[in-house]
Design an enzyme around this catalytic site. Structure first.
Site, PDB file in Angstrom:
ATOM      1  N   ARG A 180       0.926  22.122  46.405  1.00 32.20           N
ATOM      2  CA  ARG A 180       0.053  23.059  45.710  1.00 32.20           C
ATOM      3  C   ARG A 180       0.192  24.439  46.345  1.00 32.20           C
ATOM      4  O   ARG A 180       0.345  24.566  47.555  1.00 32.20           O
ATOM      5  CB  ARG A 180      -1.417  22.602  45.775  1.00 32.20           C
ATOM      6  CG  ARG A 180      -1.747  21.440  44.853  1.00 32.20           C
ATOM      7  CD  ARG A 180      -1.696  21.857  43.384  1.00 32.20           C
ATOM      8  NE  ARG A 180      -2.097  20.798  42.465  1.00 32.20           N
ATOM      9  CZ  ARG A 180      -1.266  19.976  41.865  1.00 32.20           C
ATOM     10  NH1 ARG A 180       0.036  20.057  42.103  1.00 32.20           N
ATOM     11  NH2 ARG A 180      -1.717  19.066  41.010  1.00 32.20           N
TER      12      ARG A 180
ATOM     13  N   HIS B 259       6.965  25.559  39.015  1.00 29.23           N
ATOM     14  CA  HIS B 259       6.152  24.340  39.036  1.00 29.23           C
ATOM     15  C   HIS B 259       6.776  23.233  38.176  1.00 29.23           C
ATOM     16  O   HIS B 259       6.129  22.658  37.295  1.00 29.23           O
ATOM     17  CB  HIS B 259       4.729  24.634  38.558  1.00 29.23           C
ATOM     18  CG  HIS B 259       3.718  23.637  39.064  1.00 29.23           C
ATOM     19  ND1 HIS B 259       2.415  23.968  39.328  1.00 29.23           N
ATOM     20  CD2 HIS B 259       3.816  22.304  39.356  1.00 29.23           C
ATOM     21  CE1 HIS B 259       1.754  22.901  39.756  1.00 29.23           C
ATOM     22  NE2 HIS B 259       2.589  21.874  39.778  1.00 29.23           N
TER      23      HIS B 259
END
Length: 312
Positions: free
Chosen positions: A227, A275
């Site tokens: 993250r 991502h």
């Protein structure tokens, strides 16, 4: 058996059809605003509060490996889901293989000095460089869950010294295990490539900061696959500018999409992807969810349940 489905971008019709094929005795429908009809299970990603509030569900499945977003929403809206209702995340469903591909390719990229050769190419310089040895290229994995185990397994085949750091001791063959804050320094001191696969919890936010980076060997590399909030981006850039870090590969960011004004875009030692390291693969997800629902209906033990207190 009634199942409701919600995802803001997935093809709901495909999922409904695939789930009904995998679970012939189930009736599956896409949830829409105003649908208060009973349901036994819910499959969700970023669900509205009203979708789950007040429902007597047997379980909720989050359509991804990360559950930080829904846990944050549950903390803000405790009425959204009763604490007794189990919450499941997708344990692997093809994500493990994707993480293996990403991690191995990047470690080999740095090990073979392809980043250095690209820089030389940009200068039109023909210059063979000294090789690194595997012994000096220790790889440390922060986060030893399902995906961390997969990444360690794949790197082991390439002969790199491996270590992991986690909340509890691991007994992985060929991998040194370090536990807790008291062993973090020892873990970092010999880690040439740091791979982050930690869950997003209040204890891990901002963990990759100047204090942590200073404990790595000079010329280390950072690969963030977890993250964006784990990394203090200003501290990372400072470590790159000082030479403490030789390079960073980032798949996740504190703000996504990454703002155009971010210096990460232009830093010569930063590579990035948007991502995509491990995305939900529908067929594998359907298989996991249908299998788990079948086990739950039979009262059999299952895996993948989220510990809300721990945050993963």
């Amino acid at each position: 058996m009634e199942i409701i489905f919600y995802h803001p971008t997935f093809n709901a019709a495909w999922w409904v059809n695939a789930l009904e094929k995998a679970l012939p005795h189930a009736r599956v429908r896409e949830w829409k605003v105003g649908d208060n009809n009973p349901a036994d299970y819910a499959l969700v990603w970023q669900p509205p509060v009203e979708m789950l509030a007040g429902r007597r569900l047997k379980a909720v499945f989050v359509l991804g490996a990360g559950v930080d977003a829904i846990l944050s929403k549950l903390n803000a809206h405790p009425e959204m889901l009763d604490a007794s209702i189990p919450l499941f995340r997708l344990e692997d469903t093809g994500m493990g293989l994707q993480m293996q591909e990403y991690a191995v390719s990047q470690v080999l990229h740095w090990f073979r000095r392809f980043d250095d050769y690209q820089a030389l190419k940009n200068q039109a310089l023909w210059k063979p460089l000294p090789e690194y040895t595997r012994e000096e290229f220790s790889v440390g994995i922060m986060g030893a869950g399902v995906l961390g185990a997969k990444v360690a397994e794949s790197l082991q085949a390439w002969g790199f010294p491996l270590r992991c750091w986690s909340r509890s001791r691991k007994s992985w063959p060929g991998v040194e295990s370090y536990v807790g804050r008291e062993e973090l320094r020892a873990f970092l001191n010999q880690t040439r490539v740091l791979i982050n696969l930690l869950p997003n919890t209040t204890q891990t936010v901002g963990i990759i900061n100047s204090e942590l980076l200073d404990q790595l060997p000079d010329g280390a590399y950072v690969l963030n696959l977890a993250r964006g909030v784990h990394v203090q981006e200003a501290d990372l850039l400072a470590a790159l500018d000082s030479g403490k870090l030789k390079g960073a590969m980032l798949d996740v960011f504190s703000q996504e999409p990454l703002p155009q004004e971010s210096p990460l875009w232009r830093h010569p030692r930063v590579a990035m992807t948007p991502h995509i390291a491990a995305v939900t693969r529908p067929a594998e997800a359907i298989d996991y969810i249908s299998r788990t629902i079948t086990q739950l209906e039979k009262g059999e033990p299952v895996t993948g349940q989220v510990d809300r207190a721990r945050g993963y």
